[in-house]
Motif scaffolding. Structure first.
Motif, PDB file in Angstrom:
ATOM      1  N   ALA A 216       0.809  -1.210   0.000  1.00 21.73           N
ATOM      2  CA  ALA A 216       0.000   0.000   0.000  1.00 21.73           C
ATOM      3  C   ALA A 216       0.843   1.261   0.000  1.00 21.73           C
ATOM      4  O   ALA A 216       2.016   1.225   0.329  1.00 21.73           O
ATOM      5  N   PRO A 217       0.226   2.385  -0.370  1.00 24.89           N
ATOM      6  CA  PRO A 217       0.974   3.635  -0.419  1.00 24.89           C
ATOM      7  C   PRO A 217       1.278   4.239   0.953  1.00 24.89           C
ATOM      8  O   PRO A 217       1.471   5.443   1.071  1.00 24.89           O
ATOM      9  N   THR A 218       1.362   3.377   1.948  1.00 23.99           N
ATOM     10  CA  THR A 218       1.618   3.916   3.290  1.00 23.99           C
ATOM     11  C   THR A 218       3.001   4.561   3.391  1.00 23.99           C
ATOM     12  O   THR A 218       3.187   5.511   4.135  1.00 23.99           O
ATOM     13  N   GLY A 219       3.981   4.029   2.595  1.00 24.96           N
ATOM     14  CA  GLY A 219       5.329   4.609   2.614  1.00 24.96           C
ATOM     15  C   GLY A 219       5.291   6.072   2.204  1.00 24.96           C
ATOM     16  O   GLY A 219       6.047   6.896   2.738  1.00 24.96           O
ATOM     17  N   VAL A 220       4.409   6.401   1.273  1.00 17.41           N
ATOM     18  CA  VAL A 220       4.298   7.793   0.812  1.00 17.41           C
ATOM     19  C   VAL A 220       3.732   8.655   1.941  1.00 17.41           C
ATOM     20  O   VAL A 220       4.201   9.780   2.188  1.00 17.41           O
ATOM     21  N   ILE A 221       2.755   8.123   2.630  1.00 17.29           N
ATOM     22  CA  ILE A 221       2.149   8.891   3.741  1.00 17.29           C
ATOM     23  C   ILE A 221       3.200   9.153   4.812  1.00 17.29           C
ATOM     24  O   ILE A 221       3.336  10.275   5.314  1.00 17.29           O
ATOM     25  N   ASP A 222       3.993   8.105   5.111  1.00 20.71           N
ATOM     26  CA  ASP A 222       5.062   8.289   6.116  1.00 20.71           C
ATOM     27  C   ASP A 222       6.025   9.378   5.654  1.00 20.71           C
ATOM     28  O   ASP A 222       6.429  10.238   6.446  1.00 20.71           O
ATOM     29  N   MET A 223       6.390   9.349   4.366  1.00 18.84           N
ATOM     30  CA  MET A 223       7.344  10.338   3.838  1.00 18.84           C
ATOM     31  C   MET A 223       6.784  11.761   3.997  1.00 18.84           C
ATOM     32  O   MET A 223       7.465  12.654   4.517  1.00 18.84           O
ATOM     33  N   LEU A 224       5.527  11.962   3.598  1.00 18.77           N
ATOM     34  CA  LEU A 224       4.945  13.312   3.673  1.00 18.77           C
ATOM     35  C   LEU A 224       4.766  13.748   5.136  1.00 18.77           C
ATOM     36  O   LEU A 224       4.967  14.911   5.468  1.00 18.77           O
ATOM     37  N   ASN A 225       4.438  12.787   5.993  1.00 17.05           N
ATOM     38  CA  ASN A 225       4.311  13.134   7.415  1.00 17.05           C
ATOM     39  C   ASN A 225       5.647  13.551   7.995  1.00 17.05           C
ATOM     40  O   ASN A 225       5.730  14.468   8.806  1.00 17.05           O
TER      41      ASN A 225
END
Ligand SMILES: CC(C)(COP(=O)(O)OP(=O)(O)OC[C@H]1O[C@@H](n2cnc3c(N)ncnc32)[C@H](O)[C@@H]1OP(=O)(O)O)[C@@H](O)C(=O)NCCC(=O)NCCS
Length: 365
Positions: A216-225
Motif C-alpha cells: 500500500a501507499p503507506t510509505g508515501v504517507i510516512d514520507m509526507l508526514n
C-alpha cells in the motif's frame, strides 16, 4: 534461457489492457484510461472490460441493477467471516471469505454472471470484515447508491460526499486493471487448469497481499508526514538519496515517464483539495523529488508512480491505511475476472520448465 521473474517474457495474448511504459499510456479495450476516467463510471468501465464495448443507457441500467442485486452475501459467507479471529490480517480474512463462495454456479467455464457475483460481493465482504475488526455492526448495502458510493457507505455507515466518492471512483477505475501483473498472472494460471473462477481470484488475492505487489501507499504517507513543511523537502530528500534509500511513490518497472494513473489522480487531487495543505505539500514534494532524482540518478527516468497520488487521494478522503490494499483488491476484482474469462476462451494450461540445479544421483557400482 532462464528469465528470473519471467521479466520481459510474453506469457499470454490479451485484448483487455495495454501498459505502454515508454509513452506513459494505459489503454483499456482500445480507450485511453485518462479519457475513460473523466467521462465514464466504474460500472460502465467494468462493462467495457467484460463485454468489450461501452454500454448504452439501457444496458448500463440493467447492468447496475444486476450489480446491486448481488451485493448481499450468502448467509454461510457471513458465518465464515464471523468465525474468523480479529487478529487475522484483513487481506487473509478477505481471501478466506471470497474462497467460501462456490457451488454449482461457479464451475468451469467462467462467465460474466460469475464475475458480477464476485465483483458485487467484494465491497460488502471488505466492509463487513473492516467493521467486525473494529467492533462495529455490519451496515447493509444501500440500493440507491452506485458501486463506489455503496462501498464507502458500507465501510462508514454514512452516505459519502460526492467529492469523496468521485475521488475514490477515479482511483478504483485507474487500478481495476494493469496487464500481466503478479496477481492477474496468478488468476490466469489457476484458471488455465480449468479450475473455477473463485479459486482463480482467491489465488490472486493471495498474490495481491504480498508487499511487493499490493504494498500500500503507506510509505508515501510516512514520507509526507516526516517532511511536514515545504521548507524541509529538499534537505529530507537529499538525505535519503545520499543514504541510497528509495523514495516511495517514484520509479516503476514498466513506466519510464510519469505513470498516467498518477497524472489523472493529481488532477483529481487538485479538484478535491484546492485548500488542503497536505495536498499542496504532496505537489511540492513531487516537483522537488523529480528534480533531485534526476540529479542523483541521471538517465534512470524516475518519475511519480500511482502510489504517490493514491496516497494523496486516500488521505484526502480519510481512508485509513489498513484499507489501502483491500480497496485495491475491491477494484482489481474487475481485471482478474476479465482475465479469467479471456483465459478460458482459448485455454492452454500454463506449464513452464524449471532448470534443475540439484544433485545428480550417485552411480552405485
Ligand atoms: C518500482 C520499483 C520497484 C521499480 O524498480 P526497477 O525498475 O527494478 O528499478 P531498479 O530498482 O532497478 O532501479 C533502477 C535505478 O533507479 C534507482 N531508483 C529506482 N527507484 C528509485 C526510487 N524510488 N528512489 C530512488 N532511487 C530509485 C535505483 O537505485 C537504481 O539506481 P542504480 O542504477 O544507480 O542502481 C522501484 O522504483 C521502487 O522500489 N520504487 C519505490 C517503491 C514504490 O513506489 N513502489 C510502487 C510501485 S507502483
Amino acid at each position: 534461457m532462464l528469465q528470473r521473474g519471467l521479466k520481459n517474457v510474453v506469457a499470454a495474448e490479451t485484448s483487455i489492457s495495454l501498459v505502454d511504459g515508454e509513452n506513459g499510456q494505459l489503454i483499456y479495450k482500445g480507450y485511453d484510461v485518462k479519457e475513460l476516467v473523466l467521462n465514464y463510471s466504474f460500472e460502465e468501465i467494468t462493462y467495457l472490460l467484460w463485454y468489450g464495448y461501452l454500454p448504452n443507457k439501457e444496458e448500463q441500467h440493467q447492468f447496475s441493477v444486476l450489480l446491486k442485486n448481488n451485493r448481499s452475501l450468502p448467509s454461510y459467507v457471513y458465518q465464515v467471516i464471523e468465525a474468523l479471529p480479529n487478529d487475522m490480517d484483513m487481506m487473509s480474512q478477505i481471501r478466506t471469505a471470497v474462497s467460501a463462495f462456490g457451488g454449482k454456479e461457479f464451475t468451469w467455464k467462467p462467465n460474466i454472471e460469475q464475475a458480477i457475483r464476485l465483483t458485487a460481493a467484494i465491497p460488502s465482504i471488505t466492509a463487513m470484515i473492516y467493521r467486525k475488526i473494529n467492533g462495529e455492526e455490519t451496515v447493509p448495502p444501500h440500493l440507491e447508491l452506485n458501486h463506489v458510493e455503496n462501498y464507502l457507505y458500507m465501510l462508514t455507515g454514512k452516505v459519502p460526499s460526492i467529492k469523496h466518492a468521485k475521488a475514490l471512483e477515479a482511483y478504483m477505475i485507474l487500478t481495476m486493471e494493469h496487464g500481466m501483473n503478479a496477481s492477474t498472472f496468478t488468476a490466469r494460471v489457476v484458471s488455465s487448469t480449468e479450475s473455477d473462477m473463485v479459486s482463480a481470484v482467491t489465488g490472486a488475492i493471495g498474490a495481491m497481499k504480498g508487499p511487493l505487489h499490493g504494498g500500500a501507499p503507506t510509505g508515501v504517507i510516512d514520507m509526507l508526514n516526516e517532511i511536514k513543511e515545504k521548507e524541509n523537502t529538499e534537505r529530507w530528500i537529499r538525505r535519503k538519496l545520499e543514504n541510497k534509500e528509495y523514495l516511495m511513490g517514484f520509479g516503476h518497472r514498466v513506466y519510464k515517464t510519469r505513470d498516467p494513473r498518477a497524472e489523472v489522480l493529481s488532477t483529481i487531487c487538485q479538484r478535491i483539495g484546492q485548500d488542503d495543505p497536505w495536498l499542496h505539500l504532496a505537489g511540492y514534494v513531487e516537483k522537488i523529488a523529480i528534480q533531485l532524482l534526476e540529479e542523483y540518478k541521471p538517465g534512470r527516468k524516475l518519475y511519480t508512480n500511482v502510489e504517490f497520488y493514491a496516497a494523496a487521494v486516500m488521505k484526502a478522503i480519510d481512508m485509513p491505511p489498513e484499507l489501502f490494499t483491500p480497496t485495491f483488491t475491491v477494484s482489481r476484482m474487475v481485471g482478474w475476472t476479465a482475465h479469467v474469462i479471456e483465459q478460458s476462451i482459448d485455454n492452454t494450461i500454463f506449464r513452464p520448465e524449471a532448470k534443475y540445479i540439484g544433485n545428480q544421483p550417485e552411480i552405485i557400482n
